[in-house]
Scaffold this active site. Structure first.
Site, PDB file in Angstrom:
ATOM      1  N   ASP A   3       0.877  -1.163   0.000  1.00 47.49           N
ATOM      2  CA  ASP A   3       0.000   0.000   0.000  1.00 47.49           C
ATOM      3  C   ASP A   3       0.921   1.222   0.000  1.00 47.49           C
ATOM      4  OD1 ASP A   3      -2.342   1.669   0.484  1.00 47.49           O
ATOM      5  OD2 ASP A   3      -1.559   1.873   2.518  1.00 47.49           O
ATOM      6  N   GLY A  46     -11.800  17.091  -4.319  1.00 41.50           N
ATOM      7  CA  GLY A  46     -11.568  15.677  -4.615  1.00 41.50           C
ATOM      8  C   GLY A  46     -10.730  15.486  -5.870  1.00 41.50           C
ATOM      9  N   ASP A  71      -1.462  -1.208   6.495  1.00 39.30           N
ATOM     10  CA  ASP A  71      -1.569  -0.792   7.896  1.00 39.30           C
ATOM     11  C   ASP A  71      -2.538  -1.655   8.693  1.00 39.30           C
ATOM     12  OD1 ASP A  71      -4.086   0.015   7.119  1.00 39.30           O
ATOM     13  OD2 ASP A  71      -3.671   2.148   7.204  1.00 39.30           O
ATOM     14  N   GLY A  79     -13.531   7.249  -2.462  1.00 43.81           N
ATOM     15  CA  GLY A  79     -12.767   7.118  -3.701  1.00 43.81           C
ATOM     16  C   GLY A  79     -12.881   8.322  -4.615  1.00 43.81           C
ATOM     17  N   GLU A  94     -12.712  20.086   4.550  1.00 44.30           N
ATOM     18  CA  GLU A  94     -11.929  19.026   5.194  1.00 44.30           C
ATOM     19  C   GLU A  94     -11.880  19.129   6.718  1.00 44.30           C
ATOM     20  OE1 GLU A  94     -11.110  16.555   3.648  1.00 44.30           O
ATOM     21  OE2 GLU A  94     -10.302  16.933   1.667  1.00 44.30           O
ATOM     22  N   VAL A  99     -15.031  14.923  -1.260  1.00 42.86           N
ATOM     23  CA  VAL A  99     -15.963  15.421  -0.241  1.00 42.86           C
ATOM     24  C   VAL A  99     -16.833  16.518  -0.842  1.00 42.86           C
ATOM     25  CG1 VAL A  99     -16.083  16.719   1.930  1.00 42.86           C
ATOM     26  CG2 VAL A  99     -14.437  14.859   1.702  1.00 42.86           C
ATOM     27  N   GLU A 153      -9.997  13.127   9.364  1.00 42.75           N
ATOM     28  CA  GLU A 153      -8.724  12.621   9.878  1.00 42.75           C
ATOM     29  C   GLU A 153      -7.809  12.119   8.760  1.00 42.75           C
ATOM     30  OE1 GLU A 153      -9.648   9.681  12.785  1.00 42.75           O
ATOM     31  OE2 GLU A 153     -10.474  11.125  14.198  1.00 42.75           O
ATOM     32  N   HIS A 154      -8.229  12.302   7.515  1.00 49.98           N
ATOM     33  CA  HIS A 154      -7.421  11.856   6.383  1.00 49.98           C
ATOM     34  C   HIS A 154      -6.128  12.674   6.334  1.00 49.98           C
ATOM     35  CE1 HIS A 154      -6.192  10.994   2.263  1.00 49.98           C
ATOM     36  NE2 HIS A 154      -7.019   9.956   2.297  1.00 49.98           N
TER      37      HIS A 154
END
Length: 522
Positions: free
Chosen positions: A219, A300, A417, A285, A252, A288, A256-257
């Site tokens: 990843d 986005g 993760d 994907g 945003e 927002v 938490e991105h």
């Protein structure tokens, strides 16, 4: 001698057990009370003084200190702890005093879960062990048959003494003790060594698969990169840079991105006060959509803009130029008007490039899997030396990519993760969860790397291969030794007393060979 070797091999578990404190100081009815560690209950407030071990997992509520987490995470530098930070049971408080609320107690703590996983892995059975057991089920009757033939042969010759001695010698020399311990002895040492290195192997089957591994899929965000991106460039088409950042920050705020955090950080640096949006919609994907003061704000990727009918084709050159530099570009629009681009770049993790080179040297193909756009992904891939990139992958489609690789005949390890990548980790032949910290016990990987160190990916593969080599060596010598000695015993050339000593030595040699795994440099 066998017992001594076994004790040394299981030192990892004993070290972990030694970390467990015996008592805890909790606040009950307004007073500090010292109680046995196992009596601590969830949500109780625990007091920790300088030099004491932390009794259980929890969250700091009051105070400040630094904590030595080396035995759990492998980090040599003490970690600063303040209110709202997590602490792990078994780690050592260094200087300050603090209070924390217990979140996981008893068998649920990180330390106990690690101990449980190591014990289960050491006791697990691999396919090669099951094969050895099956062979032994045929081998034993064959040995008894050979012993009876020896008796009959010597009896027909008329030597009853030799008939008895050869019968006993065949049974003793062919006793498959070494065969029975060949796999578990090596497995115990390998899993124990892994635990000492911060590599938790959940079962023998993962060792076996790791030996055949030919493809590792990484990843990108948070695995190959630090997941702490920064805004590198702002391109405006409507309004000032401040206007573009303000719109993006409103959208945003609260997210938490990592990309959102980069925008909020830049807004704070620019002294922008960020109001809250009135309505928020996350489009997985894509990006927002929020409402604010009667306006619709979008932030986005291309897919989001295309879906909302906002043309960006004439700005494609600018967008591509930013992406080719390795940036992830977020497109900002307001009321169906394109406002600007915000370029964000993530920094590569330490040793990421070395790990890719190391895996290639081991004969393993490296693939990068990311939801990011192809240009950005290729730019990062070029820095790392990764040729095969799979970009624009939605979170739910990562497992599908793993299945496609498996359909090509590849034995695949997925490195992620352990949370966002859980489906892909579960689908892969070996899921490797990296940088799992205090949530180590809940990861979905078959191999769990406690430290956030990419080099442990190579170490886990090397350790698996070294352990499997020891298992195969043990099985070969156990079979060869037993089989070769049977004719010698049957023809009366082996005294039963010598056979007994030789049989014991064969078992000892298997255990000793397994113990040598501790000296292997990974």
């Amino acid at each position: 001698m066998e017992e001594l070797i076994k004790k040394r091999s299981s030192a990892a578990i004993r070290k972990l057990l030694d970390l467990k404190p015996q008592t805890a100081r909790v606040i009950r009815n307004g007073a500090e009370v010292e109680i046995p560690d196992e009596s601590v209950m969830t949500d109780e407030i625990i007091v920790v003084r300088p030099g004491e071990k932390i009794p259980t997992d929890g969250i700091v509520t009051e105070g400040h200190s630094s904590v030595d987490e080396k035995m759990i995470t492998g980090e040599s530098v003490p970690v600063e702890k303040k209110a709202e930070d997590q602490v792990i049971g078994g780690t050592i408080n260094k200087v300050g005093s603090f209070k924390f609320r217990a979140t996981r107690v008893g068998a649920d703590t990180t330390l106990n879960q690690i101990i449980k996983m190591v014990e289960e892995a050491q006791a697990s059975s691999s396919n090669i062990q099951r094969l050895a057991d099956k062979v032994a089920s045929y081998f034993v009757p064959a040995v008894i048959g050979a012993a009876l033939l020896a008796v009959i042969g010597w009896a027909l010759i008329g030597n009853s003494t030799m008939a008895l001695l050869s019968f006993v010698a065949v049974l003793i020399i062919a006793c498959p003790c070494a065969l029975g311990i060949a796999t578990p002895a090596a497995l115990m040492v390998g899993v124990g060594k892994g635990a000492e290195l911060g590599i938790l192997i959940r079962g023998a089957e993962y060792l076996e698969k790791a030996e055949k591994l030919n493809t590792v899929v990484f990843d990108k965000t948070g695995t190959l990169t630090k997941g702490e991106p920064e805004v590198t460039e702002i391109v405006t088409f409507d309004g000032t840079e401040k206007d573009v950042i303000l719109s993006a920050a409103i959208a945003e705020k609260g997210s938490e991105h990592p990309l959102a955090e980069a925008i909020i950080k830049r807004a704070n640096m620019m002294g922008i006060s960020i109001p809250s949006a009135e309505a928020f919609e996350a489009i997985p994907g894509h990006g927002v959509r929020v409402s604010f003061s009667g306006k619709e704000i979008l932030i986005g990727n291309r897919r989001l803009m295309k879906g909302k009918g906002i043309p960006i084709e004439d700005k494609e050159g600018v967008l591509s130029g930013l992406e080719e530099k390795g940036n992830t570009v977020m497109i900002v629009a307001e009321d169906n008007r394109l406002k600007g681009f915000i370029a964000v770049a993530d920094t590569l993790k330490e040793y990421a490039e070395d790990v890719v080179k190391g895996l290639k040297a081991e004969g393993v193909q490296v693939i990068m899997l990311t939801g990011d756009n192809e240009r950005t992904a290729k730019a990062i891939g070029a820095k790392l030396g990764i040729e095969r990139i799979v970009a624009n992958v939605l979170p739910g489609d990562k497992a599908k990519v793993i299945k496609e690789l498996q359909a090509e005949g590849k034995v695949v390890a997925m490195v992620g993760d352990g949370i966002n990548d859980a489906p892909a980790l579960a689908t892969s032949d070996i899921g490797i969860a990296i940088g799992s910290g205090s949530d180590v016990a809940k990861e979905t990987g078959g191999i769990i790397l406690v430290k956030d160190d990419l080099r442990d990916v190579i170490k886990s593969i090397r350790l698996s291969r070294a352990t499997m080599r020891k298992i195969k060596q043990n099985l070969f010598w156990a079979f060869f030794y037993n089989t070769a000695a049977i004719p010698i015993a049957a023809f009366g050339l082996l005294n039963p007393i010598i056979a007994a000593a030789a049989m014991a030595i064969s078992s000892l040699s298997v255990v000793s060979n397994s113990a040598l795994l501790r000296t292997v440099k990974i």
